[in-house]
Design a protein around this motif. Structure first.
Motif, PDB file in Angstrom:
ATOM      1  N   ILE A  99       0.857  -1.189   0.000  1.00 24.96           N
ATOM      2  CA  ILE A  99       0.000   0.000   0.000  1.00 24.96           C
ATOM      3  C   ILE A  99       0.891   1.236   0.000  1.00 24.96           C
ATOM      4  N   GLN A 100       0.286   2.361  -0.285  1.00 26.14           N
ATOM      5  CA  GLN A 100       0.997   3.634  -0.250  1.00 26.14           C
ATOM      6  C   GLN A 100       0.190   4.606   0.619  1.00 26.14           C
ATOM      7  N   HIS A 101       0.882   5.468   1.332  1.00 27.02           N
ATOM      8  CA  HIS A 101       0.212   6.555   2.067  1.00 27.02           C
ATOM      9  C   HIS A 101       1.142   7.758   2.011  1.00 27.02           C
ATOM     10  N   ARG A 102       0.616   8.869   1.513  1.00 25.86           N
ATOM     11  CA  ARG A 102       1.478  10.025   1.314  1.00 25.86           C
ATOM     12  C   ARG A 102       1.139  11.128   2.326  1.00 25.86           C
ATOM     13  N   SER A 103       2.192  11.566   3.051  1.00 22.15           N
ATOM     14  CA  SER A 103       2.034  12.670   4.008  1.00 22.15           C
ATOM     15  C   SER A 103       3.420  13.114   4.442  1.00 22.15           C
ATOM     16  N   CYS A 147       9.928  -5.203  -4.760  1.00 14.21           N
ATOM     17  CA  CYS A 147      10.636  -4.095  -4.121  1.00 14.21           C
ATOM     18  C   CYS A 147      10.118  -2.799  -4.764  1.00 14.21           C
ATOM     19  N   SER A 148      11.016  -1.872  -5.047  1.00 13.33           N
ATOM     20  CA  SER A 148      10.590  -0.603  -5.643  1.00 13.33           C
ATOM     21  C   SER A 148      11.814   0.212  -6.022  1.00 13.33           C
ATOM     22  N   LEU A 149      11.640   1.180  -6.914  1.00 18.90           N
ATOM     23  CA  LEU A 149      12.756   2.119  -7.127  1.00 18.90           C
ATOM     24  C   LEU A 149      13.053   2.779  -5.795  1.00 18.90           C
ATOM     25  N   MET A 150      12.047   2.769  -4.905  1.00 16.09           N
ATOM     26  CA  MET A 150      12.239   3.387  -3.589  1.00 16.09           C
ATOM     27  C   MET A 150      12.937   2.463  -2.600  1.00 16.09           C
ATOM     28  N   SER A 151      13.373   1.300  -3.113  1.00 16.03           N
ATOM     29  CA  SER A 151      14.310   0.512  -2.311  1.00 16.03           C
ATOM     30  C   SER A 151      15.663   1.218  -2.305  1.00 16.03           C
ATOM     31  N   GLY A 154      14.657   7.942  -2.315  1.00 12.07           N
ATOM     32  CA  GLY A 154      13.536   8.463  -1.529  1.00 12.07           C
ATOM     33  C   GLY A 154      12.809   9.574  -2.262  1.00 12.07           C
ATOM     34  N   ARG A 155      11.669   9.978  -1.701  1.00 10.74           N
ATOM     35  CA  ARG A 155      10.932  11.128  -2.224  1.00 10.74           C
ATOM     36  C   ARG A 155      10.133  11.666  -1.045  1.00 10.74           C
ATOM     37  N   ALA A 156      10.139  12.977  -0.887  1.00 10.41           N
ATOM     38  CA  ALA A 156       9.385  13.562   0.231  1.00 10.41           C
ATOM     39  C   ALA A 156       7.921  13.144   0.130  1.00 10.41           C
ATOM     40  N   SER A 157       7.342  12.844   1.265  1.00  6.68           N
ATOM     41  CA  SER A 157       5.922  12.496   1.490  1.00  6.68           C
ATOM     42  C   SER A 157       5.657  10.992   1.440  1.00  6.68           C
ATOM     43  N   VAL A 158       6.692  10.196   1.009  1.00 10.20           N
ATOM     44  CA  VAL A 158       6.475   8.739   0.982  1.00 10.20           C
ATOM     45  C   VAL A 158       7.614   8.002   1.690  1.00 10.20           C
ATOM     46  N   THR A 159       8.188   8.633   2.700  1.00 13.33           N
ATOM     47  CA  THR A 159       9.323   8.037   3.409  1.00 13.33           C
ATOM     48  C   THR A 159       9.003   6.695   4.071  1.00 13.33           C
ATOM     49  N   PRO A 160       7.855   6.518   4.711  1.00 17.67           N
ATOM     50  CA  PRO A 160       7.559   5.191   5.276  1.00 17.67           C
ATOM     51  C   PRO A 160       7.506   4.105   4.194  1.00 17.67           C
ATOM     52  N   TYR A 161       6.945   4.457   3.037  1.00 22.77           N
ATOM     53  CA  TYR A 161       6.903   3.498   1.929  1.00 22.77           C
ATOM     54  C   TYR A 161       8.319   3.150   1.501  1.00 22.77           C
ATOM     55  N   ALA A 162       9.174   4.160   1.334  1.00 22.58           N
ATOM     56  CA  ALA A 162      10.565   3.932   0.935  1.00 22.58           C
ATOM     57  C   ALA A 162      11.289   3.084   1.980  1.00 22.58           C
ATOM     58  N   ALA A 190      11.984  -4.536  -8.817  1.00 22.01           N
ATOM     59  CA  ALA A 190      11.817  -3.163  -8.312  1.00 22.01           C
ATOM     60  C   ALA A 190      11.182  -2.304  -9.399  1.00 22.01           C
ATOM     61  N   PRO A 191       9.857  -2.143  -9.344  1.00 20.86           N
ATOM     62  CA  PRO A 191       9.192  -1.307 -10.357  1.00 20.86           C
ATOM     63  C   PRO A 191       9.551   0.163 -10.164  1.00 20.86           C
ATOM     64  N   GLY A 192       9.611   0.864 -11.268  1.00 26.96           N
ATOM     65  CA  GLY A 192       9.697   2.323 -11.205  1.00 26.96           C
ATOM     66  C   GLY A 192       8.284   2.866 -11.123  1.00 26.96           C
ATOM     67  N   TYR A 193       8.008   3.927 -11.869  1.00 24.42           N
ATOM     68  CA  TYR A 193       6.668   4.510 -11.840  1.00 24.42           C
ATOM     69  C   TYR A 193       5.778   3.873 -12.901  1.00 24.42           C
ATOM     70  N   PHE A 194       4.744   3.173 -12.444  1.00 26.58           N
ATOM     71  CA  PHE A 194       3.783   2.483 -13.302  1.00 26.58           C
ATOM     72  C   PHE A 194       2.382   3.013 -13.034  1.00 26.58           C
ATOM     73  N   GLU A 197      -3.600   1.639  -9.651  1.00 27.19           N
ATOM     74  CA  GLU A 197      -4.488   2.281  -8.678  1.00 27.19           C
ATOM     75  C   GLU A 197      -3.658   3.011  -7.622  1.00 27.19           C
ATOM     76  N   LEU A 198      -2.490   2.451  -7.282  1.00 27.08           N
ATOM     77  CA  LEU A 198      -1.661   3.028  -6.218  1.00 27.08           C
ATOM     78  C   LEU A 198      -1.064   4.372  -6.624  1.00 27.08           C
ATOM     79  N   THR A 199      -0.899   4.589  -7.946  1.00 27.28           N
ATOM     80  CA  THR A 199      -0.289   5.860  -8.394  1.00 27.28           C
ATOM     81  C   THR A 199      -1.283   6.770  -9.104  1.00 27.28           C
ATOM     82  N   ALA A 201      -3.320   8.999  -8.271  1.00 25.40           N
ATOM     83  CA  ALA A 201      -3.317  10.434  -7.906  1.00 25.40           C
ATOM     84  C   ALA A 201      -2.158  11.151  -8.588  1.00 25.40           C
ATOM     85  N   LEU A 202      -1.045  10.426  -8.761  1.00 27.38           N
ATOM     86  CA  LEU A 202       0.136  11.040  -9.397  1.00 27.38           C
ATOM     87  C   LEU A 202      -0.053  11.139 -10.910  1.00 27.38           C
ATOM     88  N   VAL A 203      -0.672  10.099 -11.470  1.00 26.31           N
ATOM     89  CA  VAL A 203      -0.899  10.101 -12.933  1.00 26.31           C
ATOM     90  C   VAL A 203      -1.784  11.292 -13.308  1.00 26.31           C
TER      91      VAL A 203
HETATM   92  C1  GCO Z   1       5.135   7.772  -5.107  1.00 26.71           C
HETATM   93  C2  GCO Z   1       4.837   6.452  -5.783  1.00 26.71           C
HETATM   94  C3  GCO Z   1       6.078   5.562  -5.758  1.00 26.71           C
HETATM   95  C4  GCO Z   1       5.942   4.411  -6.733  1.00 26.71           C
HETATM   96  C5  GCO Z   1       6.467   3.105  -6.239  1.00 26.71           C
HETATM   97  C6  GCO Z   1       6.605   2.101  -7.365  1.00 26.71           C
HETATM   98  O1  GCO Z   1       4.275   8.281  -4.369  1.00 26.71           O
HETATM   99  O2  GCO Z   1       6.245   8.301  -5.352  1.00 26.71           O
HETATM  100  O3  GCO Z   1       3.747   5.780  -5.158  1.00 26.71           O
HETATM  101  O4  GCO Z   1       6.307   5.165  -4.428  1.00 26.71           O
HETATM  102  O5  GCO Z   1       4.642   4.154  -7.070  1.00 26.71           O
HETATM  103  O6  GCO Z   1       7.701   3.296  -5.671  1.00 26.71           O
HETATM  104  O7  GCO Z   1       7.527   1.131  -7.043  1.00 26.71           O
END
Ligand code: GCO
Length: 257
Positions: A99-103, A147-151, A154-162, A190-194, A197-199, A201-203
């Motif tokens: 799952i993802q949670h951004r804050s 895994c993830s590119l965030m293995s 990092g990116r601000a707002s998704v540090t717990p996910y990373a 390790a997927p990058g940005y795909f 449903e999880l992304t 909001a970003l798309v």
């Molecule tokens: C984000 C994204 C990323 C990618 C994920 C794919 O908010 O930056 O959700 O975390 O979707 O890393 O592996």
């Protein structure tokens, strides 16, 4: 059977994919089925699993469903042991639930932190351990951890996910150190940005998409079907000496500044 089918086919295998009623997990489950494996899809919602199974059946791909909460150690152990004792050996496990949670981290609720870590990292331990106990007895098995590119980044707002995905990368390597001696291969994708449903909001965020397309050497979002070939390769006999590796399927984003 042709040499290619022998090397890359999954006929005769049984694959369990966690978190596979949608998104990347659904694509991996579909790819494993197309490669010949008997596939078990998993999620917490039986209704979502039934809908996903019906969609796959409409495409001629019969899968079975197994609903359990990947964050519940006892429920996982029971579900896996019950499956194995019913005569269904899991020969391929894809630990994909996430799952993802951004804050902003300073505002991140402890409950949300625990939810992200439980679902993305602890579940890989729970399900991996439950399945490995049977694979060890058989002296064979494949585990593929999402895994993830965030293995790595990092990116601000998704540090717990990373943090969770950094843990999955090292858990993948640790599983290799523990279980490769038992004839098992444990690797990560390790997927990058795909677009999932999880992304979503970003798309839908034009500024983010524009930044991503400039930041990624391939200059585009990935489609989940582009993950399937790597997963099938890692699940196949051709990857018999690939162990503890994490393959980044990310359009080059982790290779570039
Ligand atoms: C984000 C994204 C990323 C990618 C994920 C794919 O908010 O930056 O959700 O975390 O979707 O890393 O592996």
């Amino acid at each position: 059977m042709s040499n290619v089918e022998t090397m890359f086919g999954l006929k005769g295998q049984t694959a369990l994919v966690t978190g596979s009623s949608q998104g990347i997990g659904y694509a991996l489950a579909k790819g494993f089925a197309q490669a010949g494996a008997a596939v078990i899809i998993n999620g917490r919602s039986q209704d979502k699993l039934d809908k996903a199974a019906q969609t796959l059946a409409d495409e001629g791909l019969e899968v079975t469903t197994l609903a359990f909460d990947v964050t519940d150690h006892e429920a996982v152990r029971y579900a896996i042991d019950d499956l194995e004792e019913s005569g269904t050996p899991i020969t391929i496990l894809a630990n994909n639930a996430g799952i993802q949670h951004r804050s902003a981290l300073e505002d991140f609720a402890e409950s949300d932190w625990n939810r992200v870590i439980d679902t993305n990292l602890n579940s890989v331990f729970h399900v991996g351990q439950a399945v490995a106990r049977h694979m060890i007895k058989r002296k064979s098995g494949k585990i593929i951890n999402t895994c993830s590119l965030m293995s790595e980044l990092g990116r601000a707002s998704v540090t717990p996910y990373a943090a969770s995905k950094g843990g999955v990368q090292m858990l993948t390597r640790g599983m290799c150190c523990e279980w490769a001696r038992h004839g098992m291969q444990i690797n990560g994708i390790a997927p990058g940005y795909f677009k999932t449903e999880l992304t979503s909001a970003l798309v839908e965020d034009a500024d983010f998409s524009s930044w991503l397309e400039h930041r990624t050497p391939a200059q585009r979002w990935g489609d989940v079907e582009e993950l399937v070939g790597t997963a099938v390769f890692l699940a196949s006999p051709s990857a018999g000496f690939v162990n503890g590796q994490v393959i980044f399927v990310d359009g080059g984003i982790t290779a570039s500044l």
